[in-house]
Design a protein around this motif. Sequence first.
Motif, mmCIF file in Angstrom:
data_model
loop_
_atom_site.group_PDB
_atom_site.id
_atom_site.type_symbol
_atom_site.label_atom_id
_atom_site.label_comp_id
_atom_site.label_asym_id
_atom_site.label_seq_id
_atom_site.Cartn_x
_atom_site.Cartn_y
_atom_site.Cartn_z
ATOM 1 N N ILE A 37 0.838 -1.201 0.000
ATOM 2 C CA ILE A 37 0.000 0.000 0.000
ATOM 3 C C ILE A 37 0.871 1.249 0.000
ATOM 4 O O ILE A 37 0.650 2.185 -0.779
ATOM 5 N N LEU A 38 1.867 1.267 0.872
ATOM 6 C CA LEU A 38 2.762 2.414 0.956
ATOM 7 C C LEU A 38 3.513 2.616 -0.356
ATOM 8 O O LEU A 38 3.693 3.746 -0.820
ATOM 9 N N GLY A 39 3.952 1.506 -0.974
ATOM 10 C CA GLY A 39 4.664 1.598 -2.247
ATOM 11 C C GLY A 39 3.800 2.196 -3.344
ATOM 12 O O GLY A 39 4.269 3.047 -4.121
ATOM 13 N N VAL A 40 2.541 1.778 -3.413
ATOM 14 C CA VAL A 40 1.625 2.332 -4.422
ATOM 15 C C VAL A 40 1.424 3.822 -4.201
ATOM 16 O O VAL A 40 1.457 4.624 -5.141
ATOM 17 N N MET A 41 1.227 4.222 -2.937
ATOM 18 C CA MET A 41 1.028 5.634 -2.636
ATOM 19 C C MET A 41 2.259 6.461 -3.003
ATOM 20 O O MET A 41 2.144 7.574 -3.524
ATOM 21 N N MET A 42 3.447 5.937 -2.731
ATOM 22 C CA MET A 42 4.670 6.664 -3.064
ATOM 23 C C MET A 42 4.826 6.801 -4.575
ATOM 24 O O MET A 42 5.298 7.829 -5.078
ATOM 25 N N PRO A 47 7.107 10.391 -8.364
ATOM 26 C CA PRO A 47 7.422 10.779 -9.747
ATOM 27 C C PRO A 47 6.904 12.175 -10.095
ATOM 28 O O PRO A 47 7.580 12.936 -10.807
ATOM 29 N N GLY A 48 5.714 12.510 -9.593
ATOM 30 C CA GLY A 48 5.165 13.848 -9.847
ATOM 31 C C GLY A 48 6.014 14.933 -9.223
ATOM 32 O O GLY A 48 6.243 15.993 -9.826
ATOM 33 N N PHE A 49 6.497 14.697 -8.006
ATOM 34 C CA PHE A 49 7.376 15.663 -7.349
ATOM 35 C C PHE A 49 8.655 15.871 -8.165
ATOM 36 O O PHE A 49 9.098 17.004 -8.373
ATOM 37 N N TYR A 50 9.224 14.771 -8.627
ATOM 38 C CA TYR A 50 10.486 14.843 -9.376
ATOM 39 C C TYR A 50 10.304 15.594 -10.698
ATOM 40 O O TYR A 50 11.113 16.461 -11.058
ATOM 41 N N ASN A 71 -3.727 16.249 -7.112
ATOM 42 C CA ASN A 71 -3.458 15.776 -8.480
ATOM 43 C C ASN A 71 -2.788 14.403 -8.472
ATOM 44 O O ASN A 71 -2.962 13.612 -9.406
ATOM 45 N N GLY A 72 -2.030 14.119 -7.418
ATOM 46 C CA GLY A 72 -1.339 12.840 -7.340
ATOM 47 C C GLY A 72 -2.275 11.654 -7.159
ATOM 48 O O GLY A 72 -1.934 10.523 -7.506
ATOM 49 N N ILE A 73 -3.468 11.911 -6.598
ATOM 50 C CA ILE A 73 -4.396 10.808 -6.333
ATOM 51 C C ILE A 73 -5.603 10.831 -7.255
ATOM 52 O O ILE A 73 -6.523 10.024 -7.100
ATOM 53 N N ASN A 74 -5.629 11.736 -8.211
ATOM 54 C CA ASN A 74 -6.742 11.788 -9.157
ATOM 55 C C ASN A 74 -6.524 10.816 -10.316
ATOM 56 O O ASN A 74 -5.427 10.316 -10.538
ATOM 57 N N GLY A 75 -7.576 10.565 -11.083
ATOM 58 C CA GLY A 75 -7.475 9.750 -12.287
ATOM 59 C C GLY A 75 -7.067 8.324 -12.000
ATOM 60 O O GLY A 75 -7.685 7.618 -11.206
ATOM 61 N N LEU A 76 -5.979 7.886 -12.659
ATOM 62 C CA LEU A 76 -5.496 6.524 -12.486
ATOM 63 C C LEU A 76 -5.045 6.264 -11.053
ATOM 64 O O LEU A 76 -5.102 5.138 -10.570
ATOM 65 N N GLY A 77 -4.612 7.339 -10.378
ATOM 66 C CA GLY A 77 -4.207 7.186 -8.986
ATOM 67 C C GLY A 77 -5.335 6.662 -8.122
ATOM 68 O O GLY A 77 -5.161 5.720 -7.345
ATOM 69 N N LEU A 133 2.105 7.463 6.966
ATOM 70 C CA LEU A 133 3.435 7.533 6.351
ATOM 71 C C LEU A 133 3.381 8.292 5.033
ATOM 72 O O LEU A 133 4.295 9.062 4.700
ATOM 73 N N THR A 134 2.285 8.098 4.287
ATOM 74 C CA THR A 134 2.111 8.815 3.028
ATOM 75 C C THR A 134 1.975 10.310 3.267
ATOM 76 O O THR A 134 2.476 11.133 2.486
ATOM 77 N N THR A 135 1.279 10.688 4.339
ATOM 78 C CA THR A 135 1.139 12.099 4.683
ATOM 79 C C THR A 135 2.501 12.737 4.910
ATOM 80 O O THR A 135 2.782 13.839 4.415
ATOM 81 N N VAL A 136 3.355 12.030 5.641
ATOM 82 C CA VAL A 136 4.706 12.535 5.903
ATOM 83 C C VAL A 136 5.481 12.705 4.593
ATOM 84 O O VAL A 136 6.123 13.735 4.362
ATOM 85 N N ILE A 137 5.389 11.691 3.722
ATOM 86 C CA ILE A 137 6.085 11.750 2.429
ATOM 87 C C ILE A 137 5.554 12.901 1.581
ATOM 88 O O ILE A 137 6.315 13.637 0.949
#
Length: 305
Positions: A37-42, A47-50, A71-77, A133-137
Amino acid sequence: MVGESVFITQLKGVCNVFWGFRLEFKQSLRTKKLWVILGVMMLLYIPGFYLQKSSGQEIETVGQAVSTLINGINGLGSFFIGILALLIGATAINSEIEKGTLRVAMSKPIKRLSYIGGKFLAHTAVLLLALLLTTVIGIIGVVWLGAPVKGQLITDSLLLNGLLLLAMVQLVALGYILSTFIKSSNTALGVALVVMFVVFMIMPSVIQFMAAKDTLLSENPDWQAYQEKSKEYQTKYLFYVPTTQIDVIVSDATVIEGDIANPSIEYVGIGHAIKSNPTNLFNLAFLTLVYLAIAFYRFLRMDLR
């Protein structure tokens, strides 16, 4: 004496729920559900941040920072988040029956309701931990892009991931229904994929077309009317799609006024957006309870052989 007996019975029930919780939580960590789950969220965020950093686009306000997270969690996210949660629930019970571990658990002095209640709470805890953890990231990422470190950034990030938690818990509960009605875990996975395809891709497209037909595909197309109609239809006809309900809620985090040529954009926050959309928040919470009631009722009466 009667009061003491009732207290002891309640205490045993709590202990049994905790036993089921601990068993499932350890298993989730052992099978790496948390890290998946954490890996999918990251993968949705990093990639968007980069790319944004590489393009030289910096974030100057909290509103821009939260918009980047949205935007990171919209669409396919949202599709990947949804399917992951649904698949967790769709194999929660039937896979235990196939492996024979459920019969071993039921041989202990534990009630079925305590077992499935503890299992669901463990899944919720795993999702909560992953989203914290995702919130922190997410906060680290937008700060890296230049966002100011303010209390509102932390609060809105937590509220956004809190909405995600409600959506994922609802889909886990829906998966529990599949898991209790379909004994084969492989079949349940297939049905879950079909449900996701229909619910997350086909139905939203149909509803968007209905909204466009009533507002844009006419002699006098009106974009603002389309947005309002789309929001109305999504609330009314897609109440069973949790990620769509989140989209409707977070769309009100920003207020746009004025004409199209010179719009005035004001960020009012996720908290304001939640308060402005109580129906959508109700849809997230109420359907979760309905799904759980159906799954629990079915589990209490199903043949565990």
